[in-house]
Design a protein around this motif. Structure first.
Motif, PDB file in Angstrom:
ATOM      1  N   ILE A 401       0.840  -1.201   0.000  1.00 31.31           N
ATOM      2  CA  ILE A 401       0.000   0.000   0.000  1.00 31.31           C
ATOM      3  C   ILE A 401       0.870   1.244   0.000  1.00 31.31           C
ATOM      4  O   ILE A 401       0.683   2.162  -0.795  1.00 31.31           O
ATOM      5  CB  ILE A 401      -0.940  -0.007   1.222  1.00 31.31           C
ATOM      6  CG1 ILE A 401      -1.873  -1.213   1.165  1.00 31.31           C
ATOM      7  CG2 ILE A 401      -1.728   1.294   1.317  1.00 31.31           C
ATOM      8  CD1 ILE A 401      -2.659  -1.435   2.444  1.00 31.31           C
ATOM      9  N   GLN A 402       1.817   1.280   0.903  1.00 33.33           N
ATOM     10  CA  GLN A 402       2.764   2.388   0.992  1.00 33.33           C
ATOM     11  C   GLN A 402       4.059   1.824   1.569  1.00 33.33           C
ATOM     12  O   GLN A 402       4.016   1.135   2.581  1.00 33.33           O
ATOM     13  CB  GLN A 402       2.201   3.497   1.897  1.00 33.33           C
ATOM     14  CG  GLN A 402       2.820   4.881   1.700  1.00 33.33           C
ATOM     15  CD  GLN A 402       4.172   5.049   2.398  1.00 33.33           C
ATOM     16  OE1 GLN A 402       4.398   4.464   3.455  1.00 33.33           O
ATOM     17  NE2 GLN A 402       5.054   5.837   1.831  1.00 33.33           N
ATOM     18  N   PRO A 403       5.167   1.929   0.843  1.00 42.41           N
ATOM     19  CA  PRO A 403       5.447   2.890  -0.224  1.00 42.41           C
ATOM     20  C   PRO A 403       5.139   2.463  -1.648  1.00 42.41           C
ATOM     21  O   PRO A 403       5.418   3.215  -2.578  1.00 42.41           O
ATOM     22  CB  PRO A 403       6.952   3.091  -0.078  1.00 42.41           C
ATOM     23  CG  PRO A 403       7.463   1.754   0.353  1.00 42.41           C
ATOM     24  CD  PRO A 403       6.403   1.225   1.292  1.00 42.41           C
ATOM     25  N   ALA A 404       4.551   1.266  -1.873  1.00 40.33           N
ATOM     26  CA  ALA A 404       4.413   0.768  -3.242  1.00 40.33           C
ATOM     27  C   ALA A 404       3.207   1.324  -3.985  1.00 40.33           C
ATOM     28  O   ALA A 404       3.078   1.123  -5.194  1.00 40.33           O
ATOM     29  CB  ALA A 404       4.359  -0.766  -3.247  1.00 40.33           C
ATOM     30  N   ASP A 405       2.283   1.989  -3.289  1.00 38.64           N
ATOM     31  CA  ASP A 405       1.165   2.696  -3.948  1.00 38.64           C
ATOM     32  C   ASP A 405       0.279   1.777  -4.795  1.00 38.64           C
ATOM     33  O   ASP A 405      -0.221   2.185  -5.840  1.00 38.64           O
ATOM     34  CB  ASP A 405       1.695   3.835  -4.829  1.00 38.64           C
ATOM     35  CG  ASP A 405       2.176   5.018  -4.023  1.00 38.64           C
ATOM     36  OD1 ASP A 405       2.003   5.011  -2.796  1.00 38.64           O
ATOM     37  OD2 ASP A 405       2.739   5.949  -4.630  1.00 38.64           O
ATOM     38  N   GLN A 406       0.035   0.572  -4.324  1.00 35.36           N
ATOM     39  CA  GLN A 406      -0.810  -0.353  -5.072  1.00 35.36           C
ATOM     40  C   GLN A 406      -2.253  -0.374  -4.583  1.00 35.36           C
ATOM     41  O   GLN A 406      -3.076  -1.126  -5.122  1.00 35.36           O
ATOM     42  CB  GLN A 406      -0.215  -1.769  -4.996  1.00 35.36           C
ATOM     43  CG  GLN A 406       1.143  -1.895  -5.634  1.00 35.36           C
ATOM     44  CD  GLN A 406       1.134  -1.469  -7.092  1.00 35.36           C
ATOM     45  OE1 GLN A 406       0.453  -2.064  -7.923  1.00 35.36           O
ATOM     46  NE2 GLN A 406       1.884  -0.413  -7.415  1.00 35.36           N
ATOM     47  N   LEU A 407      -2.577   0.434  -3.601  1.00 36.65           N
ATOM     48  CA  LEU A 407      -3.942   0.513  -3.093  1.00 36.65           C
ATOM     49  C   LEU A 407      -4.134   1.891  -2.496  1.00 36.65           C
ATOM     50  O   LEU A 407      -3.270   2.390  -1.764  1.00 36.65           O
ATOM     51  CB  LEU A 407      -4.176  -0.567  -2.022  1.00 36.65           C
ATOM     52  CG  LEU A 407      -5.623  -0.898  -1.648  1.00 36.65           C
ATOM     53  CD1 LEU A 407      -6.370  -1.487  -2.832  1.00 36.65           C
ATOM     54  CD2 LEU A 407      -5.662  -1.867  -0.469  1.00 36.65           C
ATOM     55  N   GLY A 408      -5.248   2.535  -2.814  1.00 33.56           N
ATOM     56  CA  GLY A 408      -5.517   3.865  -2.300  1.00 33.56           C
ATOM     57  C   GLY A 408      -7.007   4.114  -2.198  1.00 33.56           C
ATOM     58  O   GLY A 408      -7.828   3.235  -2.488  1.00 33.56           O
ATOM     59  N   VAL A 409      -7.378   5.308  -1.810  1.00 28.73           N
ATOM     60  CA  VAL A 409      -8.774   5.593  -1.454  1.00 28.73           C
ATOM     61  C   VAL A 409      -9.738   5.440  -2.616  1.00 28.73           C
ATOM     62  O   VAL A 409     -10.946   5.313  -2.405  1.00 28.73           O
ATOM     63  CB  VAL A 409      -8.912   7.014  -0.862  1.00 28.73           C
ATOM     64  CG1 VAL A 409      -8.293   7.073   0.521  1.00 28.73           C
ATOM     65  CG2 VAL A 409      -8.327   8.060  -1.790  1.00 28.73           C
ATOM     66  N   ASN A 410      -9.247   5.445  -3.857  1.00 28.80           N
ATOM     67  CA  ASN A 410     -10.136   5.269  -5.002  1.00 28.80           C
ATOM     68  C   ASN A 410     -10.148   3.844  -5.529  1.00 28.80           C
ATOM     69  O   ASN A 410     -10.717   3.580  -6.591  1.00 28.80           O
ATOM     70  CB  ASN A 410      -9.728   6.233  -6.129  1.00 28.80           C
ATOM     71  CG  ASN A 410      -9.852   7.678  -5.706  1.00 28.80           C
ATOM     72  OD1 ASN A 410     -10.789   8.056  -5.012  1.00 28.80           O
ATOM     73  ND2 ASN A 410      -8.899   8.505  -6.110  1.00 28.80           N
ATOM     74  N   SER A 411      -9.536   2.924  -4.792  1.00 30.80           N
ATOM     75  CA  SER A 411      -9.443   1.533  -5.226  1.00 30.80           C
ATOM     76  C   SER A 411     -10.738   0.770  -4.943  1.00 30.80           C
ATOM     77  O   SER A 411     -11.691   1.302  -4.363  1.00 30.80           O
ATOM     78  CB  SER A 411      -8.263   0.845  -4.527  1.00 30.80           C
ATOM     79  OG  SER A 411      -7.044   1.473  -4.839  1.00 30.80           O
TER      80      SER A 411
END
Length: 589
Positions: A401-411
């Motif tokens: 999720i973080q730091p890889a940015d593979q999931l966020g609030v618009n997922s």
């Protein structure tokens, strides 16, 4: 502070009215590091001739009633084999006078003014702000573009025997201090880290070819009989900032991990995504990302159906199939490498391969805990500890999720709920390694805002020292990385859409100024009485701006001159084609 290292040499002396002291590490197979400081007194009514004895030099001076005295000290040396740091320090001190000291002070104040004006938050929460601003100071005082990257303890190494040698530990510790600098609109603070990693590249390439067996001998022998792969990079856990020369490897271990290059790559990806600096992408970002990707071209296993499998150690010393952090960060690297390859119009053959790998990597592994689906460390673990999730431990299973940015609030809503359930199940709010992780990860997936702030505040209240650092006997400036959590509560970029106040309590007022988002957008906004009052967005690089519409009623979009700006609102997203250098004002009608 620990006892001084008896092998270090210490000396002092006097040069006219200048005192100096010098210290050096012992001769050895690597290098000798020397540092010196020199001091003199300006403006005193009476100054005794300085004296020295052993490692100490001193003087006595008188301060007139109502007068001002300036003690001038210069520090020189450090690094590898400096030639004459004592002479450099003395010369620097001799060159200063009241006028030049005033100039230096003016420059210092101007630097910090610029630093603090780059962004700001107002949280109506004294505890969070008491963490946030000192944390920004700690990384700002430690890292400057063109200078040596800070180690684990920044500029505050107070002993000859610091934990982990005060080095760059690449399985998250060295990267974590920079987690918040991009969204805080201070991305240049990360440049020394990039330079240190790139300086080690020749050695990392050699290790990929010749040293791979030490990751996991049985696994490597079964797949790579020559003990290496023909291209790519392999980093050990600990390096110094001084390149591939002897001694630049401070912790020559792998701990069954091939993720050190991936952790480092996250910071190259972040820098470009938040700045859109094409020169950085061409000269630093893509050259490094492509080397990381090439290693995993060889390392991945591929079955008859074309699906890829990745083996590695999520925790140090473990061995797992489809290690969660490795998978997440590899997806980030491959996506960034594909995009950069297309933008730079290079490596079309590799781009096709990377796209194929990306399309055929497995999803993030999950398991069941207390009847709920949660994200796990791997899809399967081997060895003495085969637990798929370790509640209370480091939130390694959420680094995708973080730091890889593979999931966020618009997922996807289901994946977000699984992530929130995992945060709850881990309950790692007070775990030392997790401080720069779990709060960021929770904010990125929209964890219940009131609960998130309560957990954050609880840890801060018990862990803040009198000098406002977060106490931890093993780690240092990485605690600044949790500034990203506060920024992400206020604004996030996910799937190319900016969301305002995505993880902030509905009833809590807040505002922020110039938080940087992906696409090189500087965003300012405020929320009061549950309503978003405005959004000002400066586009540094042009391109398409997409922002989730926070209003149910009409709104206007104007530029700095007051002209109405064309936009669309399909799917609840405000879309504007921006011009570089223009600021857009979005206001409820």
């Amino acid at each position: 502070m620990g006892s001084p290292n008896s092998q270090y040499s210490n000396s002092s002396g006097v040069n006219g009215q200048v005192m100096w002291a010098e210290r050096a590490t012992p001769p050895g197979p690597n290098w000798v590091s020397r540092a010196a400081l020199a001091s003199t007194v300006l403006g005193a009514t009476a100054v005794q001739p300085p004296t020295s004895s052993g490692p100490t030099a001193k003087t006595v001076f008188t301060v007139a009633a109502g007068g001002t005295v300036t003690l001038v000290t210069a520090v020189a040396g450090g690094g590898q084999n400096p030639t004459a740091p004592r002479d450099d320090a003395v010369a620097r001190v001799r060159a200063e006078n009241a006028g030049s000291i005033g100039t230096l002070d003016t420059q210092r104040a101007a630097w910090w003014k610029d630093f603090w004006m780059r962004s700001a938050v107002s949280l109506n929460d004294a505890a969070l702000e008491r963490y946030y601003y000192p944390a920004q100071y700690f990384i700002g005082a430690s890292s400057r573009a063109g200078r040596t990257v800070p180690g684990i303890f920044g500029i505050w190494t107070t002993t000859d025997d610091p934990m982990w040698d005060g080095d760059l530990h690449l399985n998250y510790n060295a990267q974590a201090p920079f987690y918040g600098v991009y969204s805080s609109n201070r991305p240049d603070l990360a440049l020394p880290f990039h330079d240190a990693v790139l300086s080690y590249l020749p050695e990392a390439q050699r290790r990929a070819e010749q040293d791979l067996r030490r990751v996991n001998q049985d696994y490597v022998n079964s797949r790579f009989p020559n003990g290496g792969v023909p291209s790519g990079v392999l980093f050990p856990v600990g390096i110094s900032p001084f390149g591939p020369a002897n001694g630049s490897t401070t912790d020559d271990q792998y701990h069954q991990q091939v993720s050190n290059s991936l952790f480092s790559a996250t910071q190259f990806v972040a820098y470009y995504e938040y700045t859109q600096d094409d020169n950085f992408l061409r000269t630093k970002g893509y050259p490094f990302l492509s080397q990381v990707a090439r290693f995993f071209e060889h390392w991945l296993e591929r079955d008859a159906a074309g699906t890829y499998t990745l083996w590695g150690g999520p925790h140090e010393g473990t061995w797992g199939k489809n290690s969660s952090p490795d998978l997440g960060m590899l997806k980030q690297v491959l996506a960034a490498a594909v995009s950069a390859s297309r933008q730079l119009n290079t490596d079309a053959d590799r781009r096709a391969l990377w796209q194929n790998i990306l399309a055929n990597l497995p999803g993030q592994p999950t398991t069941t805990l207390n009847g709920k689906t949660v994200y796990s460390l791997a899809s399967g673990m081997q060895g003495t500890d085969t637990r798929l999730i370790r509640p209370g431990d480091n939130t390694i299973n959420l680094e995708f999720i973080q730091p890889a940015d593979q999931l966020g609030v618009n997922s996807d809503a289901g994946r977000l709920q699984t992530a929130r359930d995992t945060v709850t199940a881990m309950n790692s709010w007070g775990q030392d390694n997790s401080f720069p992780k779990i709060f960021n990860q929770a904010a990125r997936v929209g964890y219940p805002a009131d609960q998130l702030i309560d957990r954050f505040t609880s840890v801060i209240s018990t862990r803040t020292a009198p000098n406002l650092r977060i106490t931890d006997p093993h780690h240092g400036i990485e605690k600044s990385g949790a500034t990203e959590a506060i920024n992400s509560m206020l604004v996030q970029s996910d799937q190319s859409v900016i969301s305002l106040f995505p993880a902030w309590p509905a009833a809590k007022d807040a505002s922020f100024y110039q938080l940087r988002q992906k696409g090189a957008f500087l965003v300012s906004s405020s929320k009061a009485a549950g309503n978003v009052e405005y959004a000002d967005i400066r586009s540094e690089a042009g391109g398409t701006l997409r922002m989730k519409n926070p209003w149910t009623a009409a709104f206007t979009v104007t530029d700095t001159a007051g002209n109405t700006v064309p936009h669309t609102t399909a799917g609840g997203v405000i879309t504007i084609q921006t011009t570089a250098g223009q600021t857009y004002h979005i206001n409820p009608a």
